[in-house]
Design a protein around this motif. Structure first.
Motif, short mmCIF file in Angstrom:
data_model
loop_
_atom_site.label_atom_id
_atom_site.label_comp_id
_atom_site.label_asym_id
_atom_site.label_seq_id
_atom_site.Cartn_x
_atom_site.Cartn_y
_atom_site.Cartn_z
N TYR A 125 86.29 84.02 -2.20
CA TYR A 125 87.18 83.52 -1.16
C TYR A 125 86.42 82.59 -0.21
O TYR A 125 85.30 82.90 0.22
N THR A 126 87.06 81.45 0.11
CA THR A 126 86.55 80.52 1.11
C THR A 126 87.67 80.23 2.09
O THR A 126 88.76 79.80 1.67
N ASP A 127 87.40 80.45 3.38
CA ASP A 127 88.47 80.25 4.36
C ASP A 127 88.54 78.79 4.78
O ASP A 127 87.78 77.93 4.30
N SER A 128 89.45 78.48 5.70
CA SER A 128 89.70 77.09 6.10
C SER A 128 88.52 76.47 6.84
O SER A 128 88.42 75.24 6.96
N THR A 129 87.57 77.31 7.35
CA THR A 129 86.40 76.78 8.05
C THR A 129 85.24 76.52 7.10
O THR A 129 84.24 75.91 7.49
N GLY A 130 85.35 76.97 5.86
CA GLY A 130 84.28 76.79 4.89
C GLY A 130 83.46 78.03 4.65
O GLY A 130 82.58 78.03 3.77
N TYR A 131 83.69 79.10 5.39
CA TYR A 131 82.95 80.33 5.15
C TYR A 131 83.41 80.96 3.84
O TYR A 131 84.60 81.03 3.53
#
Length: 811
Positions: A125-131
């Protein structure tokens, strides 16, 4: 047994026994130290993690890892340090087995040699901030060790994944990869820098979306084969060597590179296929690309190379497809091209810097050659650009014998036998749903001295000339000369907004005609009155929206209004004079309105219609006939299918109202047994002449009466027609020789069953009586004979006497 062999077998048995004892001892050791080993395994695995690994339980699995020791871990969860924020578990499985080195285990260390994962879910999983939750795996520079900790990081040598759901969900880059892994297994070697893996793969691709807004590549296809993958620590590049993989049933050579040191990760995927069908290749791409490529089709397999490159950040990847086509058959929005050769390119980066979009996409066909309907041609570049709103352009020039138009228009529409054509056209058109829409055409089509046949209507023309002048959406038709038989027609005309109607609303094209003829034979024009001959069936895979299809659609769906005046109209034996008619032709057939004419000393008025259905066209007819000579009328229409009596037996003035429906052939003949409806008629001052069926009975029953000329003052009948059967409602016949009451069924085939009540008294005895009531009362007095008319063996009607009670019983 030799002594040496006996000693060898003893040593071998001792070794086996020793191994079994050791293995049992290891099993006892694992069983008795489960808690300590679980802590050790968890600690060892957590050394390289930036998160937490939890294991619910551990059980030994002796046989699975023999001669090593395997342990089965249950309720395994692998979570990154920020799991409480995003709630996406990296690994969740109920069944994870680990095989460890048995000798290392005896030394008190854990060395993992093989890992099994079954019935699990792996979620990257990668969130909208790039984490990303992949941060759970520490990089080498983050790994610290104490002096006491001399063990190396765990190296997994072999792995097996079965029934594993793998998800890569990149919310920042709008990427979604979802694989239902049936099998993913292999072994890993660790050279000086990085690692190498030999992998066997079988998985169902649920989603391979590089941009979730565009859709998935190779969606719902099974990917199966072997892969050689390597990773270099210094460059940060994962390299997938080109190797054969099957996607569905098609073999491909696929290679790829991923630079995981770049942020976001760069990738390039190379796909090559030799001998794949066009549709199979296009179906592997994202739906927005597939829809564009499916505007075309190639019959034979082609060679294709595709490069998909980009990064795991937001946006579409770059897609470049090259295809080599030789001696193929191309189906396109413009038509079918045989012996087709070209080098084709698809790109979604037509202008660098404008983005990887449909609006910046193009299809280019270089060194194009082929045959269009037996007419060879070449085009340097065929071009379709802006696939968001596709536009096609081109120029076509040609001079040829008009007979070659047969292969363009279609011999089953217009068949040319001689003449010349000169064509110079430039066109530009939008493409929507594989059809040319809103074309703008400029130029001339000139046909001179042509002989042709309009095949669907079987009408022939000779020495024909026509000039079509296309100016934008309008069509001007000039210098038209049509000659058919002895008729010559000269016309000029125009159709406003013709191109839009031709491609989009052919049913709105309306042709109005006013026609006059001093004499016309309808038999020569049965092509227009009968069913329009359809085109030969074409397989769905070959159907296109080309010129031929559009022409046929226009001729099928276009309409014509004909206002006709004819001095004499002939049809078979029928002759009418002073005919006026309004005829409406449409896709479904024809309609007749307010048709009037004179015939047989009287008048005919009718309305009706014909629904064209091959050889069994359906018709409806409402007609009124006034004061027509019945003999002439029955002769003109072949006695309406009656075997007897015939027109030779009839005399008088005929009046009728007809409401009938049925089937009629393309030759204008009523199909026997197809009619249904009602007929009401009157015959005034009529007579039945020399009717053998009556004479054969009457010469015995009425030997002194005139059977050759049976007269009627007024005969009224009311019939219901159902196929071959005509139901005669109860009617009275008052004639010069006898009175008859009759009813029943008359059959044009088999099944005639008519009852007649015939009083034997001579009607001549009542000639002096003027009182109608008295005549009615005296009509059936005296002896009454009951007769049944049925089918005879010779095909004629036979009469026999019956008793009244037999009639009442069967009636």
């Amino acid at each position: 047994m030799p002594i040496w062999l006996k000693r060898v077998l003893q040593v071998f048995a001792a070794l086996i026994l020793l191994i079994i004892v050791v293995f049992i001892g290891l099993g006892i050791y694992v069983s008795s130290h489960k808690k300590q080993l679980l802590v050790s395994v968890t600690k060892e695995l957590n050394k390289s993690l930036n998160g937490t690994l939890t294991v619910g339980g551990m059980e030994p699995s002796f046989l699975k890892g023999f001669p090593g020791v395997s342990v089965k871990l249950s309720d395994v969860e692998l979570k990154d340090s920020l799991w409480n924020t995003h709630k996406h578990t990296f690994l969740n499985t109920k069944d994870l087995s680990v095989s460890v080195n048995a000798l290392a285990l005896l030394k008190g260390t854990v060395e993992i040699r093989r890992i099994y994962i079954n019935d699990a879910e792996i979620y990257l999983y990668t969130d909208s901030t790039g984490y990303s939750n992949t941060s759970i795996f520490k990089s080498a520079k983050d790994t610290t060790r104490t002096k006491e900790d001399k063990s190396s990081p765990a190296e997994i040598r072999r792995f097996d994944l079965n029934n594993v759901r793998f998800i890569l969900d990149n919310r920042k880059g709008n990427k979604l990869f979802l694989f239902a892994v049936d099998e993913f297994s292999g072994k890993i070697d660790y050279p000086f820098s990085g690692w190498k893996a030999d992998i066997k793969l079988k998985t169902l691709v649920r989603s391979l979306a590089f941009n979730t807004k565009r859709g998935s590549f190779i969606k719902d296809k099974v990917l199966e084969g072997k892969m050689d993958i390597s990773y270099n620590n210094s460059t940060g590049i994962i390299n997938v060597e080109p190797r054969r993989l099957n996607i569905g049933k098609d073999p491909f050579v696929i290679g790829a590179k991923f630079n995981i040191k770049s942020d976001p990760v760069d990738f390039a995927i190379n796909i090559e296929a030799n001998g794949i069908s066009w549709r199979s290749a296009s179906a592997l791409l994202a739906p927005n690309i597939t829809a564009k490529l499916n505007m075309f089709n190639l019959e034979k397999p082609i060679n294709v190379k595709c490069i998909i490159s980009g990064n795991m950040g937001a946006g579409d990847p770059s897609i470049l497809v090259n295809a080599s086509v030789k001696d193929n058959k191309l189906t396109s929005p413009g038509g079918i091209i045989d012996d087709c050769n070209f080098a084709g390119v698809f790109t979604n980066n037509f202008i660098n810097g404008e983005g990887f979009t449909d609006a910046n996409s193009a299809i280019k066909l270089y060194r194009f050659s082929g045959k269009y309907k037996d007419m060879p041609f070449t085009i340097d570049t065929a071009f379709i650009h802006n696939l968001d709103k596709p536009i096609a352009t081109g120029t076509f020039r040609s001079k040829f014998d008009v007979a070659k138009l047969n292969s363009v228009v279609g011999e089953d529409i217009l068949n040319f036998t001689k003449g010349s054509a000169d064509l110079a056209l430039h066109y530009s058109a939008d493409i929507v749903d594989f059809k040319l829409v809103k074309p703008v055409v400029t130029g001339l089509v000139s046909v001179k001295n042509a002989d042709l046949s309009y095949v669907p209507r079987n009408v022939n023309f000779k020495n024909t000339s026509i000039t079509l002048d296309f100016k934008g959406n309008d069509l001007f038709i000039r210098d038209i000369r049509l000659q058919s038989g002895k008729s010559i027609i000269n016309m000029d005309g125009s159709i406003a907004n013709f191109m839009n109607l031709y491609y989009n609303d052919p049913e709105k094209i309306l042709l109005k005609w006013k026609m006059y003829s001093p004499q016309i034979y309808l038999g020569e024009f049965m092509g227009f009155l009968g069913s329009r001959k359809g085109r030969k069936p074409v397989a769905k895979s070959k159907k296109t929206s080309n010129f031929t299809d559009q022409m046929n659609e226009m001729l099928e769906k276009g309409k014509a209004e004909i206002e006709m005046k004819v001095d004499q109209v002939h049809y078979g034996k029928f002759t009418g004079t002073g005919m006026n008619a309004n005829i409406f032709l449409s896709e479904t057939g024809l309609e007749l309105k307010d048709v009037t004419m004179k015939h047989g000393g009287g008048a005919i008025r009718l309305n009706g219609g014909l629904i064209q259905q091959g050889n069994g066209n359906k018709f409806k007819l409402n007609s009124v006939v006034n004061n027509v000579n019945i003999r002439t009328f029955f002769y003109a229409f072949n006695n309406f299918g009656l075997k007897s009596p015939t027109y030779k037996n009839l005399k008088g003035n005929f009046f009728t109202k007809v409401n009938l429906s049925g089937n009629i052939s393309n030759q204008g003949k009523i199909i026997p047994g197809s009619m249904n409806g009602a007929i009401e008629f009157d015959l005034k001052r009529g007579a039945l002449l020399n009717y053998d069926a009556v004479k054969s009975v009457g010469k015995f029953a009425f030997p002194f009466r005139d059977l050759d000329n049976i007269t009627f003052d007024n005969l009224h009948g009311d019939f219901l027609v159902r196929g071959n059967l005509v139901t005669i409602k109860p009617m009275q016949i008052n004639s010069s020789i006898l009175n008859v009451d009759l009813e029943g069924v008359y059959s044009m085939g088999k099944g005639t069953n008519i009852y007649l009540d015939v009083p034997l008294r001579n009607p001549k005895k009542d000639d002096g009586i003027k009182d109608k009531k008295e005549i009615k009362e005296r009509r059936m007095k005296g002896i009454v004979v009951h007769i049944l008319a049925t089918d005879g063996d010779d095909g004629n009607i036979k009469f026999k006497l019956i008793r009244k009670k037999d009639k009442d019983k069967n009636g």
